[in-house]
Scaffold this motif. Sequence first.
Motif, PDB file in Angstrom:
ATOM      1  N   ASP A 139       0.855  -1.179   0.000  1.00 18.31           N
ATOM      2  CA  ASP A 139       0.000   0.000   0.000  1.00 18.31           C
ATOM      3  C   ASP A 139       0.896   1.236   0.000  1.00 18.31           C
ATOM      4  O   ASP A 139       1.621   1.492   0.980  1.00 18.31           O
ATOM      5  CB  ASP A 139      -0.895  -0.009   1.234  1.00 18.31           C
ATOM      6  N   VAL A 140       0.888   1.978  -1.103  1.00 17.57           N
ATOM      7  CA  VAL A 140       1.714   3.183  -1.232  1.00 17.57           C
ATOM      8  C   VAL A 140       0.802   4.399  -1.187  1.00 17.57           C
ATOM      9  O   VAL A 140      -0.202   4.463  -1.899  1.00 17.57           O
ATOM     10  CB  VAL A 140       2.525   3.165  -2.542  1.00 17.57           C
ATOM     11  N   ARG A 141       1.170   5.369  -0.354  1.00 19.47           N
ATOM     12  CA  ARG A 141       0.355   6.576  -0.191  1.00 19.47           C
ATOM     13  C   ARG A 141       1.224   7.824  -0.343  1.00 19.47           C
ATOM     14  O   ARG A 141       2.402   7.828   0.016  1.00 19.47           O
ATOM     15  CB  ARG A 141      -0.341   6.594   1.171  1.00 19.47           C
ATOM     16  N   ALA A 142       0.602   8.880  -0.856  1.00 14.41           N
ATOM     17  CA  ALA A 142       1.291  10.162  -1.013  1.00 14.41           C
ATOM     18  C   ALA A 142       0.256  11.279  -0.903  1.00 14.41           C
ATOM     19  O   ALA A 142      -0.952  11.047  -1.049  1.00 14.41           O
ATOM     20  CB  ALA A 142       2.011  10.240  -2.356  1.00 14.41           C
ATOM     21  N   GLY A 143       0.733  12.477  -0.652  1.00 12.13           N
ATOM     22  CA  GLY A 143      -0.160  13.630  -0.591  1.00 12.13           C
ATOM     23  C   GLY A 143      -0.676  13.998  -1.971  1.00 12.13           C
ATOM     24  O   GLY A 143      -0.162  13.548  -3.000  1.00 12.13           O
ATOM     25  N   LEU A 144      -1.698  14.862  -1.983  1.00  9.73           N
ATOM     26  CA  LEU A 144      -2.290  15.274  -3.260  1.00  9.73           C
ATOM     27  C   LEU A 144      -1.265  15.924  -4.185  1.00  9.73           C
ATOM     28  O   LEU A 144      -1.286  15.716  -5.398  1.00  9.73           O
ATOM     29  CB  LEU A 144      -3.452  16.244  -2.994  1.00  9.73           C
ATOM     30  N   ALA A 145      -0.361  16.673  -3.633  1.00 10.71           N
ATOM     31  CA  ALA A 145       0.612  17.383  -4.456  1.00 10.71           C
ATOM     32  C   ALA A 145       1.626  16.441  -5.095  1.00 10.71           C
ATOM     33  O   ALA A 145       2.195  16.747  -6.149  1.00 10.71           O
ATOM     34  CB  ALA A 145       1.333  18.440  -3.615  1.00 10.71           C
ATOM     35  N   ASP A 146       1.865  15.294  -4.449  1.00 12.43           N
ATOM     36  CA  ASP A 146       2.907  14.386  -4.934  1.00 12.43           C
ATOM     37  C   ASP A 146       2.377  13.148  -5.652  1.00 12.43           C
ATOM     38  O   ASP A 146       3.147  12.407  -6.269  1.00 12.43           O
ATOM     39  CB  ASP A 146       3.765  13.909  -3.749  1.00 12.43           C
ATOM     40  N   GLY A 147       1.072  12.908  -5.592  1.00 19.45           N
ATOM     41  CA  GLY A 147       0.523  11.667  -6.119  1.00 19.45           C
ATOM     42  C   GLY A 147       0.833  11.411  -7.579  1.00 19.45           C
ATOM     43  O   GLY A 147       1.203  10.293  -7.965  1.00 19.45           O
ATOM     44  N   GLY A 148       0.697  12.433  -8.396  1.00 16.05           N
ATOM     45  CA  GLY A 148       0.957  12.256  -9.823  1.00 16.05           C
ATOM     46  C   GLY A 148       2.388  11.852 -10.101  1.00 16.05           C
ATOM     47  O   GLY A 148       2.650  10.958 -10.921  1.00 16.05           O
ATOM     48  N   ARG A 149       3.343  12.503  -9.433  1.00 13.41           N
ATOM     49  CA  ARG A 149       4.751  12.177  -9.629  1.00 13.41           C
ATOM     50  C   ARG A 149       5.068  10.775  -9.129  1.00 13.41           C
ATOM     51  O   ARG A 149       5.820  10.022  -9.758  1.00 13.41           O
ATOM     52  CB  ARG A 149       5.640  13.195  -8.909  1.00 13.41           C
ATOM     53  N   VAL A 150       4.484  10.400  -7.984  1.00  8.98           N
ATOM     54  CA  VAL A 150       4.732   9.067  -7.439  1.00  8.98           C
ATOM     55  C   VAL A 150       4.200   7.999  -8.397  1.00  8.98           C
ATOM     56  O   VAL A 150       4.884   7.016  -8.698  1.00  8.98           O
ATOM     57  CB  VAL A 150       4.072   8.923  -6.055  1.00  8.98           C
ATOM     58  N   GLU A 151       2.999   8.203  -8.894  1.00  2.00           N
ATOM     59  CA  GLU A 151       2.424   7.207  -9.810  1.00  2.00           C
ATOM     60  C   GLU A 151       3.259   7.074 -11.080  1.00  2.00           C
ATOM     61  O   GLU A 151       3.519   5.965 -11.558  1.00  2.00           O
ATOM     62  CB  GLU A 151       0.984   7.589 -10.161  1.00  2.00           C
ATOM     63  N   ALA A 152       3.688   8.198 -11.628  1.00  3.76           N
ATOM     64  CA  ALA A 152       4.498   8.155 -12.839  1.00  3.76           C
ATOM     65  C   ALA A 152       5.809   7.406 -12.603  1.00  3.76           C
ATOM     66  O   ALA A 152       6.255   6.606 -13.432  1.00  3.76           O
ATOM     67  CB  ALA A 152       4.774   9.571 -13.345  1.00  3.76           C
ATOM     68  N   GLU A 153       6.439   7.648 -11.461  1.00  4.29           N
ATOM     69  CA  GLU A 153       7.690   6.970 -11.138  1.00  4.29           C
ATOM     70  C   GLU A 153       7.467   5.471 -10.974  1.00  4.29           C
ATOM     71  O   GLU A 153       8.247   4.648 -11.476  1.00  4.29           O
ATOM     72  CB  GLU A 153       8.281   7.563  -9.862  1.00  4.29           C
ATOM     73  N   LEU A 154       6.414   5.104 -10.288  1.00  7.69           N
ATOM     74  CA  LEU A 154       6.143   3.684 -10.058  1.00  7.69           C
ATOM     75  C   LEU A 154       5.849   2.957 -11.363  1.00  7.69           C
ATOM     76  O   LEU A 154       6.309   1.830 -11.582  1.00  7.69           O
ATOM     77  CB  LEU A 154       4.961   3.528  -9.098  1.00  7.69           C
ATOM     78  N   ARG A 155       5.090   3.567 -12.239  1.00  9.22           N
ATOM     79  CA  ARG A 155       4.690   2.888 -13.475  1.00  9.22           C
ATOM     80  C   ARG A 155       5.857   2.636 -14.417  1.00  9.22           C
ATOM     81  O   ARG A 155       5.742   1.839 -15.343  1.00  9.22           O
ATOM     82  CB  ARG A 155       3.584   3.676 -14.192  1.00  9.22           C
ATOM     83  N   ARG A 156       6.960   3.296 -14.192  1.00  9.55           N
ATOM     84  CA  ARG A 156       8.137   3.040 -15.042  1.00  9.55           C
ATOM     85  C   ARG A 156       8.665   1.632 -14.848  1.00  9.55           C
ATOM     86  O   ARG A 156       9.176   1.012 -15.780  1.00  9.55           O
ATOM     87  CB  ARG A 156       9.252   4.047 -14.739  1.00  9.55           C
ATOM     88  N   THR A 157       8.539   1.091 -13.620  1.00  9.43           N
ATOM     89  CA  THR A 157       9.185  -0.190 -13.326  1.00  9.43           C
ATOM     90  C   THR A 157       8.308  -1.178 -12.569  1.00  9.43           C
ATOM     91  O   THR A 157       8.716  -2.324 -12.369  1.00  9.43           O
ATOM     92  CB  THR A 157      10.457   0.032 -12.497  1.00  9.43           C
ATOM     93  N   ARG A 158       7.128  -0.765 -12.128  1.00 10.93           N
ATOM     94  CA  ARG A 158       6.322  -1.604 -11.252  1.00 10.93           C
ATOM     95  C   ARG A 158       4.923  -1.828 -11.823  1.00 10.93           C
ATOM     96  O   ARG A 158       4.443  -1.060 -12.655  1.00 10.93           O
ATOM     97  CB  ARG A 158       6.176  -0.963  -9.863  1.00 10.93           C
ATOM     98  N   ALA A 159       4.270  -2.878 -11.312  1.00 10.07           N
ATOM     99  CA  ALA A 159       2.860  -3.117 -11.612  1.00 10.07           C
ATOM    100  C   ALA A 159       2.031  -2.367 -10.576  1.00 10.07           C
ATOM    101  O   ALA A 159       2.121  -2.642  -9.382  1.00 10.07           O
ATOM    102  CB  ALA A 159       2.546  -4.606 -11.563  1.00 10.07           C
TER     103      ALA A 159
END
Length: 208
Positions: A139-159
């Motif tokens: 379960d990965v969580r981030a604030g509203l300001a960071d969510g987009g960047r976190v998702e983009a980073e994760l999708r590069r290498t993770r499911a």
Amino acid sequence: MRDPLPVPARAVRTELVVERSRFLTTLEPVDGAAAAEAVVARVRREFPDARHHCTAAVLGEDGGLARSHDDGEPAGTAGAPMLAALRGAGVTGVVAVVTRYFGGVLLGTGGLVRAYGGSVGAALAAAGVVRRRWVDLVDVRAGLADGGRVEAELRRTRAVEDVAWSADGWRAVVAVPVGAVGVLRAELAAAGLRTSAEPLSRAVRPCP
């Protein structure tokens, strides 16, 4: 941890003709005994005039549950070679039904074994397989300001699964190799992303 056995990639139906006898093989992925029995019942309804509906199934993550039935063919000439073909392919979560229309020529014990085993082997080749592995769901969580960047980073290498936005922020479930939650945390920290990453459960997923 040992990865689970592969499963068929799709349901197929194939046909083999031997000395005018038709062998129609219905092979399908199933998630348990009840689903396997439902496939057998459906095929029986679909071909009510066939002489035999012989069956074999391998179930469970490790293929520990296996069953077969000759349905009136001489003992050991139908269900056993069908099951041997499934076992030889190393698959689980599968049921095979071979529907035989007798062509008037006796095939003998060896001929039946080859026909039933070969029918399932041909169906397996047509279906293909999906290889699977155990993963840790995080379960990965981030604030509203960071969510987009976190998702983009994760999708590069993770499911990434089950992405959700709310007033409290962004969250998603991420699949990582077993025991690699710490690696994921380190990668997110190295990218300068402010997140939390907590293990949820262990699950089976297709290999990428």
